[in-house]
Write a protein that holds these residues in place. Structure first.
Motif, PDB file in Angstrom:
ATOM      1  N   CYS A 126      39.556  19.029  10.269  1.00 56.65           N
ATOM      2  CA  CYS A 126      38.380  18.158  10.246  1.00 56.65           C
ATOM      3  C   CYS A 126      38.667  16.904   9.426  1.00 56.65           C
TER       4      CYS A 126
ATOM      5  N   LYS B  22      38.330  13.429  11.237  1.00 57.05           N
ATOM      6  CA  LYS B  22      37.093  12.698  10.958  1.00 57.05           C
ATOM      7  C   LYS B  22      37.160  11.782   9.734  1.00 57.05           C
TER       8      LYS B  22
ATOM      9  N   SER C 253      29.786  18.026  13.175  1.00 54.58           N
ATOM     10  CA  SER C 253      30.166  17.070  14.218  1.00 54.58           C
ATOM     11  C   SER C 253      31.563  17.373  14.745  1.00 54.58           C
ATOM     12  N   TYR C 254      32.480  17.666  13.835  1.00 49.56           N
ATOM     13  CA  TYR C 254      33.853  18.010  14.232  1.00 49.56           C
ATOM     14  C   TYR C 254      33.846  19.272  15.104  1.00 49.56           C
TER      15      TYR C 254
ATOM     16  N   THR D  70      31.449  20.495  16.910  1.00 51.50           N
ATOM     17  CA  THR D  70      30.808  20.206  18.189  1.00 51.50           C
ATOM     18  C   THR D  70      31.791  19.539  19.147  1.00 51.50           C
ATOM     19  N   ILE D  71      32.499  18.554  18.660  1.00 51.72           N
ATOM     20  CA  ILE D  71      33.486  17.858  19.494  1.00 51.72           C
ATOM     21  C   ILE D  71      34.581  18.818  19.932  1.00 51.72           C
ATOM     22  N   GLN D  72      35.055  19.658  19.001  1.00 50.87           N
ATOM     23  CA  GLN D  72      36.086  20.637  19.342  1.00 50.87           C
ATOM     24  C   GLN D  72      35.593  21.602  20.418  1.00 50.87           C
ATOM     25  N   SER D  73      34.341  22.002  20.311  1.00 54.75           N
ATOM     26  CA  SER D  73      33.767  22.917  21.288  1.00 54.75           C
ATOM     27  C   SER D  73      33.739  22.292  22.680  1.00 54.75           C
ATOM     28  N   TYR D  74      33.299  21.029  22.754  1.00 49.86           N
ATOM     29  CA  TYR D  74      33.273  20.337  24.042  1.00 49.86           C
ATOM     30  C   TYR D  74      34.671  20.172  24.611  1.00 49.86           C
ATOM     31  N   GLU D  75      35.625  19.832  23.762  1.00 50.66           N
ATOM     32  CA  GLU D  75      36.994  19.659  24.237  1.00 50.66           C
ATOM     33  C   GLU D  75      37.561  20.980  24.740  1.00 50.66           C
TER      34      GLU D  75
ATOM     35  N   ASP E 293      35.962  21.766  28.122  1.00 50.54           N
ATOM     36  CA  ASP E 293      36.541  20.924  29.163  1.00 50.54           C
ATOM     37  C   ASP E 293      37.928  21.424  29.552  1.00 50.54           C
TER      38      ASP E 293
END
Length: 99
Positions: free
Chosen positions: A40, A44, A71-72, A74-79, A82
């Motif tokens: 993180c 970030k 926030s970190y 959340t982004i990791q989860s989306y990545e 995907d």
């Protein structure tokens, strides 16, 4: 102490990473790990600034806000989602492949 690449400080500052992990766990982030806190910070906070002094790194660790960590994550989860969807599409196991 002089500035060094952040990776060279990692072993020395492990107790600070562990302390931040414990703080995050008390705030409800059960999945927090020292390595996750480190990643993180790399993504970030430091954003490519790889030369830092020891006291700057420790300060960054203790000043890391839970909102930045969230926030970190959340982004990791989306990545990761995907990536999983892309792999499924490539091997033909996605729901769209059945249509």
């Amino acid at each position: 102490m002089d500035s060094q690449h952040v990776e060279s400080w990692k072993e020395l500052i492990y107790p600070a990473l562990k302390s931040k992990q414990e703080e995050l766990k008390m705030l409800g982030y059960e999945q927090a790990t020292p390595e996750g806190v480190w990643q993180c910070l790399c993504v970030k906070i430091w954003k490519g600034k790889t030369e830092k002094r020891l006291h700057e790194i420790v300060q960054d660790i203790f000043h890391l806000k839970s909102s930045v960590y969230l926030s970190y994550l959340t982004i990791q989860s989306y990545e990761n989602d995907d990536l999983a969807a892309s792999i499924e599409a490539l091997i033909g196991n996605s729901p769209q492949a059945d249509k």
